[in-house]
Scaffold this active site. Structure first.
Site, short mmCIF file in Angstrom:
data_model
loop_
_atom_site.label_atom_id
_atom_site.label_comp_id
_atom_site.label_asym_id
_atom_site.label_seq_id
_atom_site.Cartn_x
_atom_site.Cartn_y
_atom_site.Cartn_z
N GLU A 60 60.44 13.11 36.53
CA GLU A 60 61.27 13.94 35.96
C GLU A 60 61.34 15.55 36.46
O GLU A 60 62.58 16.12 36.04
CB GLU A 60 61.29 13.99 34.22
CG GLU A 60 62.15 13.19 33.69
CD GLU A 60 62.20 13.06 32.10
OE1 GLU A 60 61.14 13.87 31.83
OE2 GLU A 60 62.97 12.54 31.37
N HIS A 89 45.63 -6.86 46.27
CA HIS A 89 45.84 -8.29 46.70
C HIS A 89 47.38 -8.65 46.41
O HIS A 89 47.71 -9.81 46.38
CB HIS A 89 45.08 -9.24 45.53
CG HIS A 89 43.57 -8.84 45.87
ND1 HIS A 89 42.70 -10.11 46.45
CD2 HIS A 89 42.68 -8.03 45.67
CE1 HIS A 89 41.44 -9.46 46.61
NE2 HIS A 89 41.45 -8.34 46.00
N LYS A 97 73.13 7.82 29.16
CA LYS A 97 73.36 7.75 27.47
C LYS A 97 74.97 8.01 27.32
O LYS A 97 75.31 7.16 26.54
CB LYS A 97 72.71 9.08 26.89
CG LYS A 97 71.12 9.00 27.28
CD LYS A 97 70.53 10.28 26.28
CE LYS A 97 69.12 10.34 26.66
NZ LYS A 97 68.50 11.37 26.21
O1 PA5 Z 1 60.67 14.59 28.51
C1 PA5 Z 1 61.57 14.38 27.93
O2 PA5 Z 1 62.43 15.23 27.64
C2 PA5 Z 1 62.08 13.12 27.42
O3 PA5 Z 1 61.30 12.31 27.96
C3 PA5 Z 1 62.15 13.08 26.00
O4 PA5 Z 1 60.98 13.49 25.45
C4 PA5 Z 1 62.58 11.70 25.35
O5 PA5 Z 1 63.98 11.49 25.79
C5 PA5 Z 1 62.56 11.97 23.67
O6 PA5 Z 1 63.22 12.72 23.26
P1 PA5 Z 1 63.38 13.01 21.82
O7 PA5 Z 1 61.82 13.75 21.59
O8 PA5 Z 1 64.34 14.24 21.37
O9 PA5 Z 1 63.71 12.05 20.97
#
Ligand code: PA5
Length: 442
Positions: A285, A306, A419
Site C-alpha cells: 500500500e 518444496h 469499493k
Molecule cells: O491501511 C489502511 O488504511 C486500511 O487498511 C484501513 O486500515 C482499512 O481499510 C480499515 O479501515 P477502517 O479502520 O476505517 O475500518
C-alpha cells in the site's frame, strides 16, 4: 539486536550505491523526522515508541485485564490496517496455535476481515456458549466488512447480556472525534480507544489498534514498545554504517531500479506467516502507486522450498529475497536410528537448528547462483523486544523507501476503486447510473 547482511546482494549492486544514495536518504530521513514530505500528516508513527499516549496505554492495559477476567473469547473486528498487525504479533509471540493452547488468557478470534459466510458462521460456532467481548476497530466505522461483522456481534452480545451487559463488553477503537463508530460509541457509552489522526492503518500496530488485542493475548506491550523505541534510535542515526534501515532501503531501491521488481520476504518460522501478511500490506500500500513499486511477496522456508523454491531458483529473474532468521529458543537433538533407513545418521545428535542453519546458508547460495540477490536479517530470539525492533525497522524502511521512489508512502488512493463498484452493484442510493454501466459490462 537486528543485523543486516548485504553480502549476498553486493554482486548485483553498483559498488558505490551506499554513498551515492546517501544524499537522498538524508533527505528522506529529514522529511520523516520533520513530517514535511508527501503525506507528512501521517508520520506520527516515527516517534510513537517514545511519544505514545501514556494515559491511554494504561487504559489499554486495564481494559486487557478486564477482558481477560470477563471473557473466554475476545472477538476482534477489523480489516487491513485495523487487523493485520494485531494478528501478526499474537501469532509470532504467542503462536499460530494460540487458540488451541492451554492458557489463562482468552481465545482471540479475528473477524470482519472478509465477506466469507462460512468463516463468519465458523467464528460464531467457535464462540459457542462461552463468555465473549468484542473489540471493534475501525477509524471510519463504515468499512463494509467490519461494519457488517459489528452489527452481527453487537446483536449477539445484546441478546446474550442485554444492552447494559453488552456495553460492558464492547471496546471501540476508532477516530478521536469523527466517524460512524465514534458516534455510536459515544451514544452507547462503550469504552473507547483512539486511532491517532497522524498514523495510517498500516502503521498503527503500536497504537490501541494493535495493542489492545495483543495485550489481551498476554503479550507484554511495555517490552514491545521498548523494543520499538530501541530501533527508533538506531534508525535515526545518520552514519550509513550504523544504520541498517538506510542500508536496506538503499539496497532494495537499487535492486528495484536494476530490474528486480519483486521482493520475496522469507522466514524460517511458521509463526511469521501473519507478520509477512502485515509486511505485504505495509509495503504494497505504501509503494505500489503511480505504476511504481516493488511487489511484496512472501514464502515460508523450508516448507516453500518444496514448492515455490522451483520458481525462485529458475523462474523469471524478477525478484530478490529478504530473509528473516530468528535465533531459536530451545534445542532439539536429532535422534539416532539404528537402521539408518533414511541415511541421515550423520546428523544424529545434532541440533535441529544446525540443520535449519545449513538449509538457510545452502539456500542463499543456491538462489544467488540462480540470479536472486539475497538480503539477510538476523534477529535474536522471538521476544516482545525483538518483535518491537522488527516492526519499527520495517515501518521506517518503508517510509524511507516511498520517498526514495518518489511516491507518497502514506496514502492509498487505489483501494477506493473496488469499493465504488461494489457499492454501485449493491444498489447503494446515489450510484444508480454507475450500476447500469457496470452491469452492462458483466
Ligand atoms: O491501511 C489502511 O488504511 C486500511 O487498511 C484501513 O486500515 C482499512 O481499510 C480499515 O479501515 P477502517 O479502520 O476505517 O475500518
Amino acid at each position: 539486536m537486528l543485523t543486516l547482511n548485504l553480502t549476498n546482494a553486493d554482486s548485483f549492486l553498483p559498488q558505490d550505491y551506499l554513498t551515492s544514495r546517501k544524499p537522498r536518504l538524508e533527505q528522506a530521513a529529514e522529511m520523516l523526522a520533520t513530517h514535511s514530505g508527501p503525506g507528512g500528516d501521517f508520520t506520527g508513527w516515527v516517534t510513537l515508541p517514545r511519544d505514545y499516549d501514556k494515559e491511554e496505554f494504561a487504559r489499554i492495559q486495564a481494559a486487557a485485564r478486564r477482558i481477560q477476567k470477563q471473557s473466554q473469547v475476545l472477538v476482534v473486528i477489523g480489516i487491513g490496517g485495523s487487523y493485520l498487525g494485531a494478528r501478526a504479533v499474537i501469532e509470532l509471540l504467542r503462536s499460530p496455535n494460540y487458540n488451541l493452547k492451554q492458557k489463562d488468557t482468552p481465545d482471540v478470534l479475528f473477524t470482519g476481515n472478509g465477506l466469507s459466510t462460512d468463516a463468519l458462521l465458523e467464528t460464531i460456532s467457535l464462540i459457542g456458549d462461552r463468555d465473549f467481548s468484542v473489540n471493534v476497530i475501525s477509524k471510519s466505522g463504515t468499512t463494509t466488512e467490519s461494519a457488517i461483522a459489528f452489527r452481527i456481534f453487537k446483536g449477539m452480545l445484546e441478546e446474550k447480556y442485554g444492552k447494559e451487559g453488552a456495553r460492558e463488553r464492547i471496546y471501540a477503537t476508532t477516530d478521536k472525534s469523527r466517524g460512524a463508530l465514534k458516534g455510536l460509541a459515544d451514544a452507547e457509552g462503550y469504552e473507547e480507544f483512539v486511532v491517532p489522526d497522524a498514523i495510517g492503518g498500516r502503521y498503527s500496530v503500536l497504537t490501541a489498534v494493535g495493542l489492545l488485542p495483543i495485550a489481551v493475548a498476554g503479550v507484554d506491550i511495555c517490552q514491545l514498545m521498548e523494543g520499538a523505541e530501541t530501533m527508533m534510535e538506531v534508525c535515526a542515526k545518520t552514519d550509513m554504517a550504523e544504520n541498517p534501515a538506510w542500508q536496506y532501503a538503499a539496497a532494495r531501491y537499487e535492486l528495484y531500479r536494476t530490474g528486480k521488481k519483486i521482493e520475496v520476504l522469507a522466514a524460517y518460522e511458521p509463526s511469521f506467516r501473519f507478520m509477512a501478511e502485515w509486511w505485504k500490506q505495509l509495503y504494497g500500500e505504501s509503494e505500489g502507486k503511480e505504476h511504481k513499486g516493488l511487489f511484496p511477496a512472501s514464502v515460508e522456508f523450508t516448507a516453500d522450498l518444496h514448492s515455490m523454491g522451483q520458481y525462485i531458483q529458475q523462474g523469471q529473474r524478477l525478484m530478490f529475497e529478504t530473509v528473516v532468521r530468528f535465533e531459536p529458543k530451545g534445542t532439539f537433538l536429532i535422534p539416532d536410528d539404528p537402521e539408518n533407513v533414511d541415511g541421515l545418521n550423520f546428523l544424529s545428535g545434532k541440533p535441529l537448528s544446525f540443520v535449519a542453519e545449513q538449509a538457510l546458508r545452502g539456500t542463499i547460495l543456491a538462489h544467488v547462483d540462480g540470479g536472486v540477490p539475497n538480503i539477510l536479517i538476523r534477529m535474536p530470539q522471538i521476544s516482545e523486544s525483538s518483535v518491537g525492533y522488527l516492526i519499527y525497522f520495517f515501518e521506517y524502511v518503508c517510509g524511507l523507501s516511498g520517498y526514495l521512489l518518489g511516491v507518497n508512502p502514506f496514502d492509498q488512493p487505489g483501494v477506493e476503486a473496488y469499493k465504488k463498484n461494489m457499492f454501485a452493484l449493491l444498489g447503494k442510493p446515489g450510484y444508480e447510473e454507475m450500476k447500469q454501466k457496470l452491469e452492462s459490462r458483466l
